[in-house]
Design a protein around this motif. Structure first.
Motif, PDB file in Angstrom:
ATOM      1  N   UNK A 141      14.003  11.854  -7.447  1.00  0.00           N
ATOM      2  CA  UNK A 141      12.655  12.339  -7.297  1.00  0.00           C
ATOM      3  C   UNK A 141      12.482  13.525  -8.225  1.00  0.00           C
ATOM      4  N   UNK A 142      11.294  13.675  -8.781  1.00  0.00           N
ATOM      5  CA  UNK A 142      11.025  14.814  -9.639  1.00  0.00           C
ATOM      6  C   UNK A 142       9.580  15.244  -9.470  1.00  0.00           C
ATOM      7  N   UNK A 143       9.303  16.471  -9.832  1.00  0.00           N
ATOM      8  CA  UNK A 143       7.937  16.976  -9.811  1.00  0.00           C
ATOM      9  C   UNK A 143       7.373  16.781 -11.200  1.00  0.00           C
ATOM     10  N   UNK A 144       6.211  16.172 -11.271  1.00  0.00           N
ATOM     11  CA  UNK A 144       5.578  15.899 -12.556  1.00  0.00           C
ATOM     12  C   UNK A 144       4.679  17.071 -12.923  1.00  0.00           C
ATOM     13  N   UNK A 145       4.987  17.712 -14.051  1.00  0.00           N
ATOM     14  CA  UNK A 145       4.185  18.852 -14.486  1.00  0.00           C
ATOM     15  C   UNK A 145       3.302  18.524 -15.680  1.00  0.00           C
ATOM     16  N   UNK A 146       3.451  17.345 -16.243  1.00  0.00           N
ATOM     17  CA  UNK A 146       2.675  17.032 -17.440  1.00  0.00           C
ATOM     18  C   UNK A 146       1.223  16.781 -17.087  1.00  0.00           C
ATOM     19  N   UNK A 147       0.391  16.930 -18.071  1.00  0.00           N
ATOM     20  CA  UNK A 147      -1.029  16.675 -17.898  1.00  0.00           C
ATOM     21  C   UNK A 147      -1.366  15.232 -18.269  1.00  0.00           C
ATOM     22  N   UNK A 148      -0.331  14.395 -18.475  1.00  0.00           N
ATOM     23  CA  UNK A 148      -0.574  12.994 -18.814  1.00  0.00           C
ATOM     24  C   UNK A 148      -1.450  12.378 -17.729  1.00  0.00           C
ATOM     25  N   UNK A 149      -2.522  11.772 -18.158  1.00  0.00           N
ATOM     26  CA  UNK A 149      -3.492  11.247 -17.211  1.00  0.00           C
ATOM     27  C   UNK A 149      -3.063   9.897 -16.662  1.00  0.00           C
TER      28      UNK A 149
ATOM     29  N   UNK B  72      14.687   4.983  -6.080  1.00  0.00           N
ATOM     30  CA  UNK B  72      14.350   6.083  -5.168  1.00  0.00           C
ATOM     31  C   UNK B  72      13.119   5.729  -4.344  1.00  0.00           C
ATOM     32  N   UNK B  73      12.147   5.034  -4.940  1.00  0.00           N
ATOM     33  CA  UNK B  73      10.951   4.628  -4.209  1.00  0.00           C
ATOM     34  C   UNK B  73      11.311   3.649  -3.090  1.00  0.00           C
ATOM     35  N   UNK B  74      12.191   2.684  -3.398  1.00  0.00           N
ATOM     36  CA  UNK B  74      12.645   1.746  -2.367  1.00  0.00           C
ATOM     37  C   UNK B  74      13.329   2.489  -1.221  1.00  0.00           C
ATOM     38  N   UNK B  75      14.174   3.469  -1.554  1.00  0.00           N
ATOM     39  CA  UNK B  75      14.850   4.265  -0.525  1.00  0.00           C
ATOM     40  C   UNK B  75      13.836   5.042   0.311  1.00  0.00           C
ATOM     41  N   UNK B  76      12.849   5.628  -0.340  1.00  0.00           N
ATOM     42  CA  UNK B  76      11.811   6.389   0.353  1.00  0.00           C
ATOM     43  C   UNK B  76      11.059   5.497   1.338  1.00  0.00           C
ATOM     44  N   UNK B  77      10.643   4.308   0.885  1.00  0.00           N
ATOM     45  CA  UNK B  77       9.914   3.398   1.750  1.00  0.00           C
ATOM     46  C   UNK B  77      10.752   2.930   2.928  1.00  0.00           C
ATOM     47  N   UNK B  78      12.022   2.678   2.670  1.00  0.00           N
ATOM     48  CA  UNK B  78      12.936   2.260   3.749  1.00  0.00           C
ATOM     49  C   UNK B  78      13.042   3.365   4.798  1.00  0.00           C
ATOM     50  N   UNK B  79      13.237   4.607   4.346  1.00  0.00           N
ATOM     51  CA  UNK B  79      13.325   5.738   5.278  1.00  0.00           C
ATOM     52  C   UNK B  79      12.016   5.916   6.066  1.00  0.00           C
ATOM     53  N   UNK B  80      10.886   5.815   5.385  1.00  0.00           N
ATOM     54  CA  UNK B  80       9.585   5.990   6.044  1.00  0.00           C
ATOM     55  C   UNK B  80       9.366   4.911   7.100  1.00  0.00           C
ATOM     56  N   UNK B  81       9.804   3.693   6.824  1.00  0.00           N
ATOM     57  CA  UNK B  81       9.636   2.601   7.776  1.00  0.00           C
ATOM     58  C   UNK B  81      10.476   2.804   9.028  1.00  0.00           C
ATOM     59  N   UNK B  82      11.560   3.535   8.909  1.00  0.00           N
ATOM     60  CA  UNK B  82      12.447   3.780  10.045  1.00  0.00           C
ATOM     61  C   UNK B  82      11.892   4.852  10.974  1.00  0.00           C
ATOM     62  N   UNK B  83      10.923   5.601  10.550  1.00  0.00           N
ATOM     63  CA  UNK B  83      10.374   6.718  11.344  1.00  0.00           C
ATOM     64  C   UNK B  83       9.401   6.240  12.363  1.00  0.00           C
TER      65      UNK B  83
ATOM     66  N   UNK C 258       7.432   2.212 -14.919  1.00  0.00           N
ATOM     67  CA  UNK C 258       8.758   2.429 -14.370  1.00  0.00           C
ATOM     68  C   UNK C 258       8.877   3.539 -13.344  1.00  0.00           C
ATOM     69  N   UNK C 259       7.747   4.005 -12.800  1.00  0.00           N
ATOM     70  CA  UNK C 259       7.793   5.077 -11.797  1.00  0.00           C
ATOM     71  C   UNK C 259       6.648   4.908 -10.812  1.00  0.00           C
ATOM     72  N   UNK C 260       6.810   5.560  -9.687  1.00  0.00           N
ATOM     73  CA  UNK C 260       5.765   5.631  -8.678  1.00  0.00           C
ATOM     74  C   UNK C 260       5.414   7.110  -8.525  1.00  0.00           C
ATOM     75  N   UNK C 261       4.143   7.434  -8.726  1.00  0.00           N
ATOM     76  CA  UNK C 261       3.682   8.814  -8.666  1.00  0.00           C
ATOM     77  C   UNK C 261       2.934   9.006  -7.350  1.00  0.00           C
ATOM     78  N   UNK C 262       3.233  10.098  -6.648  1.00  0.00           N
ATOM     79  CA  UNK C 262       2.612  10.394  -5.357  1.00  0.00           C
ATOM     80  C   UNK C 262       1.874  11.723  -5.479  1.00  0.00           C
TER      81      UNK C 262
END
Length: 68
Positions: free
Chosen positions: A1-9, A57-68, A36-40
Motif C-alpha cells: 500500500x502507498x499514499x499517492x501524492x501525484x497530481x496525476x488525474x 495487496x488489494x485482494x488481501x485488503x478485500x479478503x480482510x474486509x470480508x472477514x469483518x 495495475x493499481x486500485x486507488x482509494x
C-alpha cells in the motif's frame, strides 16, 4: 500500500462509490482501477491523499474486509 501524492488525474468516471455509502454524511470511500493499481479516496474529501494498492495487496485488503 502507498499514499499517492501525484497530481496525476484519475478521470471522475473511473471512481466507484462504496455500495455501503448511504449519502447521508457517513464514512464513504471511492475506488478507481487504473493501470495495475486500485486507488482509494475519501468521497467527502477527494482532493486529499489517496491510497494505492497493487493487485495482490488489494485482494488481501478485500479478503480482510470480508472477514469483518
Amino acid at each position: 500500500m502507498s499514499v499517492q501524492h501525484s497530481k496525476a488525474a484519475v478521470p471522475e468516471a473511473a471512481w466507484v462509490k462504496s455500495s455501503y455509502s448511504t449519502g447521508n454524511g457517513g464514512e464513504c470511500i471511492e475506488v478507481a482501477a487504473v493501470s495495475g493499481a486500485f486507488i482509494v479516496r475519501d468521497s467527502k474529501q477527494p482532493a486529499v491523499a489517496k491510497l494505492a494498492f497493487g493487485p495482490e495487496a488489494w485482494d488481501d485488503f478485500l479478503r480482510m474486509a470480508a472477514e469483518r
